[in-house]
Design a protein around this motif. Sequence first.
Motif, PDB file in Angstrom:
ATOM      1  N   ASP A 227       7.500 -22.930  -5.098  1.00 14.23           N
ATOM      2  CA  ASP A 227       8.453 -22.119  -5.429  1.00 14.23           C
ATOM      3  C   ASP A 227       8.258 -21.172  -6.453  1.00 14.23           C
ATOM      4  OD1 ASP A 227      10.285 -23.379  -3.855  1.00 14.23           O
ATOM      5  OD2 ASP A 227      11.096 -24.581  -5.211  1.00 14.23           O
TER       6      ASP A 227
ATOM      7  N   LYS B  64      13.934 -15.322   1.225  1.00 14.30           N
ATOM      8  CA  LYS B  64      14.634 -15.342   0.354  1.00 14.30           C
ATOM      9  C   LYS B  64      15.548 -13.868  -0.055  1.00 14.30           C
ATOM     10  CE  LYS B  64      13.642 -16.128  -4.974  1.00 14.30           C
ATOM     11  NZ  LYS B  64      14.139 -17.233  -4.999  1.00 14.30           N
TER      12      LYS B  64
ATOM     13  N   GLU C  27       8.563 -16.983  -5.589  1.00 13.44           N
ATOM     14  CA  GLU C  27       9.104 -16.283  -6.420  1.00 13.44           C
ATOM     15  C   GLU C  27       8.374 -14.916  -6.858  1.00 13.44           C
ATOM     16  OE1 GLU C  27      12.361 -14.547  -8.873  1.00 13.44           O
ATOM     17  OE2 GLU C  27      12.440 -16.098  -7.389  1.00 13.44           O
TER      18      GLU C  27
ATOM     19  N   GLU D 129       8.561 -16.559   3.511  1.00 12.84           N
ATOM     20  CA  GLU D 129       9.449 -16.999   2.882  1.00 12.84           C
ATOM     21  C   GLU D 129       9.756 -16.000   1.813  1.00 12.84           C
ATOM     22  OE1 GLU D 129      10.415 -20.146   2.199  1.00 12.84           O
ATOM     23  OE2 GLU D 129       9.213 -20.664   4.166  1.00 12.84           O
TER      24      GLU D 129
END
Length: 204
Positions: A11, A62, A15, A58
Amino acid sequence: MSPRNTQFSRDDIIEAAFQLVREMGWEGFSVVAVAKSIGSSTMPVYSQFSNVRELEDEVCRKAMALMKEHLLVDRTGDRWIDQAVSYVNFAVEERHLFRCLGDGRNLDLQKELGMGLVEFLDQSLADYPLFAGLNDMEFRMIRMARMMFAQRLAHWLNNDIHFLNRSGLETEDFIRRSSRAIYDGFMLQFGKKTTKPGTINHNA
């Protein structure tokens, strides 16, 4: 692997990559750039993801999650209008993320996310008063026409934020009136009565 590299989770890396794309687009994204942003070597990135495409995907997931959050914001008191206004605003406010969702980098993922977005929007309008009494085909025709309008407007404003202003048009009002015109036009074709302006907060 050094102790410093083991502290970064999947994660954390997603991010970091997301923020790079959010600020600079794909041009600012690379494994080296992601590693640098978290103060690490590239080893944690490669240990968490089988390839760069997986990390790119990913980032797109997001970005779509953030868009959906925007689409749920109550802006005008009318869910259908809010969806279009929020979609267009996202294209303007999150310029790089909007582009990453439709750049064809991974066509299978783009299709998956697009279909998921349509389902998400349709579910939020399941009990929308102006669509009461429409059959499935009528509902989809109105939704598709307005969706095409909102997508094109979003792309124009994503590339040129002053596109409407130069014509003396205000974005939210233009979306509201155009949505109403689409609704009324289809209802006329369907031979159905339209809800009077003002019954739902269209102000059109």
